[in-house]
Enzyme design. Structure first.
Site, short mmCIF file in Angstrom:
data_model
loop_
_atom_site.label_atom_id
_atom_site.label_comp_id
_atom_site.label_asym_id
_atom_site.label_seq_id
_atom_site.Cartn_x
_atom_site.Cartn_y
_atom_site.Cartn_z
N GLN A 109 41.16 41.97 35.28
CA GLN A 109 40.51 40.72 34.93
C GLN A 109 41.19 39.52 35.57
O GLN A 109 42.30 39.60 36.10
CB GLN A 109 40.53 40.54 33.41
CG GLN A 109 41.94 40.50 32.82
CD GLN A 109 41.93 40.42 31.30
OE1 GLN A 109 42.19 39.38 30.72
NE2 GLN A 109 41.63 41.55 30.64
N HIS A 111 40.94 34.93 34.82
CA HIS A 111 40.35 33.87 33.99
C HIS A 111 39.97 32.71 34.90
O HIS A 111 40.78 32.27 35.72
CB HIS A 111 41.34 33.42 32.92
CG HIS A 111 41.87 34.56 32.10
ND1 HIS A 111 41.07 35.31 31.27
CD2 HIS A 111 43.11 35.10 31.99
CE1 HIS A 111 41.79 36.25 30.69
NE2 HIS A 111 43.03 36.14 31.12
N GLU A 136 47.85 31.58 31.60
CA GLU A 136 48.51 32.21 30.46
C GLU A 136 49.89 32.74 30.83
O GLU A 136 50.20 32.97 31.99
CB GLU A 136 47.64 33.33 29.88
CG GLU A 136 47.37 34.48 30.83
CD GLU A 136 46.31 35.44 30.29
OE1 GLU A 136 45.56 35.08 29.36
OE2 GLU A 136 46.24 36.57 30.81
N HIS A 289 44.88 40.44 37.05
CA HIS A 289 45.92 41.15 36.31
C HIS A 289 45.28 42.17 35.36
O HIS A 289 44.08 42.14 35.10
CB HIS A 289 46.79 40.17 35.50
CG HIS A 289 46.01 39.36 34.51
ND1 HIS A 289 45.24 38.28 34.87
CD2 HIS A 289 45.88 39.46 33.15
CE1 HIS A 289 44.68 37.75 33.80
NE2 HIS A 289 45.05 38.45 32.75
N ARG A 308 35.73 40.33 34.09
CA ARG A 308 36.25 41.70 34.14
C ARG A 308 35.63 42.50 35.28
O ARG A 308 34.50 42.24 35.68
CB ARG A 308 35.94 42.44 32.82
CG ARG A 308 36.52 41.81 31.58
CD ARG A 308 36.13 42.60 30.34
NE ARG A 308 36.60 41.95 29.13
CZ ARG A 308 35.92 41.01 28.48
NH1 ARG A 308 34.74 40.62 28.93
NH2 ARG A 308 36.42 40.46 27.39
#
Length: 459
Positions: A109, A111, A136, A289, A308
């Protein structure tokens, strides 16, 4: 007079299939401590994946004593965030704090960045519920394995030359162009060479992800057989990290979890990382990642957007994933974060954010900050190593959430003193001095907080 800004939180846990089962899940253990017995009992057969701490509507935290959501409390009293943060982030907590307990690999995935997030949310709010970016940070609290960012290109070239099933799926022309370009540009760090390298990386990765399901399944069978029979010799000699034996084991394990899957081949494009407790990685928006196993503290900008493309039964968006990635490539060491001592000044960045009492100093207690290059969040890990050890967090002009991950002690803001033990979660409002005192030989907490860049005290 306003109440003291120390609020014990009840935090919900999500039961995704990749989570650890029952009491083996830290997320479940912490949720059980945070919630009353009549609200939550651990089911030993159920997977518990994520504990959420924050104001995100998908799983909002609540005041343990009143039942009101943290979002309601913040919106009633902007001083809890600070006026500047309330204005900047529309009266919402800028970050989402989580504990993840991973038994089975999460999806391959990335983001989306802010601009793409806004576009995806407008077009498909069901699959992209937020219009925000989601950089993140992951901090290990047990042994952790993951895939993070594209490997150095020479390593990918090695695999294309030595893993026939991978080369077959990428296609001979794309694989050959990739290997030749990487060899030609070896040692050339010019912008032109980097752009050319990124172009062939996108081309090879895109070809892999665009291959048909039938071709992928046939190649996966060949890959798994090769991994099983070759063992330590899998992928040839002079094998890049983590070595032939480990790669063979990973292919077998991930095939056991997901069967034939594109993720089995993505494995050869991405860095494999292992972390011990206290080690951390930072993932920017648009970084590819996948987490494979372990327990982590995770902090991110407040968003639940995920694009994804493998290791998942959920909605896949391969085209968007292939097109959105930066195609930056680097050794995993460049994505690891080195924490700094939070009790010391950091030149040109911040003053010391905390002080220790003599007992804490004598026991070599540790207070360290993980400070990524964004302003939505930083995280401080406190490990007080003897009873009576005490850390005082200086006031900051922003909100904090604190979770205890081992041991027990006291947390106090002004005259308000409360017990804090493993799994307890507290919100601390802006400008409050907060003190933690250990009643154990190992009292560990993690504190996520936000202050704006213009302010030097704490970030």
């Amino acid at each position: 007079m306003l109440p003291v800004p120390l609020i014990q939180l009840q935090c919900g846990v999500n039961s995704y299939e990749w989570g650890k089962k029952g009491n083996s899940s830290r997320a479940a253990q912490f949720a059980a401590a945070s919630l009353d017995d009549n609200e939550f009992k651990i089911d030993e057969e159920k997977p518990y994946a994520e504990l959420w701490m924050g104001t995100h509507p998908s799983n909002p935290s609540k005041d343990k004593h009143t039942g009101r959501t943290l979002l309601e409390l913040i919106q009633d009293n902007q001083a809890l965030l600070s006026p500047a943060i309330a204005e900047r982030y529309q009266n919402k907590l800028p970050f989402l704090f989580k504990v993840l307990s991973i038994q089975k690999a999460l999806s391959i995935q990335a983001h989306p960045n802010k601009k793409l997030a806004e576009k995806l949310h407008a077009r498909d709010p069901k699959n992209y519920p937020d219009d925000n970016h989601k950089p993140e940070m992951a901090i290990a609290i047990s042994d952790f394995e993951g895939l993070c960012g594209f490997r150095p290109l020479k390593e990918i070239a090695h695999f294309l030359d030595n893993v026939p099933a991978l080369r077959q799926l990428v296609g001979e022309d794309k694989a050959k162009a990739f290997v030749e370009t990487v060899k030609r540009n070896d040692g050339n760090e010019s912008d032109e060479a980097t752009a050319e390298n990124k172009k062939v990386l996108q081309s090879a990765f895109g070809a892999l992800m665009a291959s048909s399901e039938a071709d992928m399944t046939a190649a996966a069978d060949k890959l798994v057989q090769s991994a099983k029979s070759a063992g330590a010799d899998f992928t040839g000699t002079a094998v890049p990290s983590p070595g032939g034996a480990k790669l063979s084991e990973l292919v077998g394990r991930l095939h056991g979890q997901f069967g034939a899957d594109y993720g089995l081949f993505v494995l050869f494009f991405l860095n494999f990382v292992e972390m011990k407790a206290g080690e951390a990685i930072y993932l920017r928006a648009d970084d590819i990642h996948a987490y494979i196993s372990g327990d982590i503290i995770e902090c991110m900008a407040s968003s639940d957007n995920v694009v994804r493309a493998g290791f998942t039964p959920k909605f896949k968006d391969v085209d968007n994933l292939v097109n959105m990635l930066t195609y930056d490539f680097a050794p995993i060491e460049q994505q690891k974060m080195e924490p700094t001592d939070y009790t010391q000044d950091v030149k040109n960045k911040r003053e010391a954010g905390a002080t220790l009492n003599q007992t804490a100093i004598d026991s070599q207690s540790e207070i360290v900050e993980y400070n990524p290059p964004i302003e939505e969040f930083s995280v401080v890990r406190s490990l007080l190593k003897s009873q009576g050890s005490k850390v005082t967090f200086k006031p900051i002009d922003g909100p904090s959430i604190i979770i205890c991950t081992q041991g027990q002690g006291k947390i106090s803001v002004g005259p308000k003193v409360q017990e804090i033990k493993k799994g307890h979660v507290f919100f601390v409002g802006a400008t409050a001095e907060c003190v933690l005192e250990s009643e154990d030989d190992k009292f560990e907490t993690f504190k996520a907080f936000c202050v704006l860049d213009e302010q030097s005290n704490g970030n």
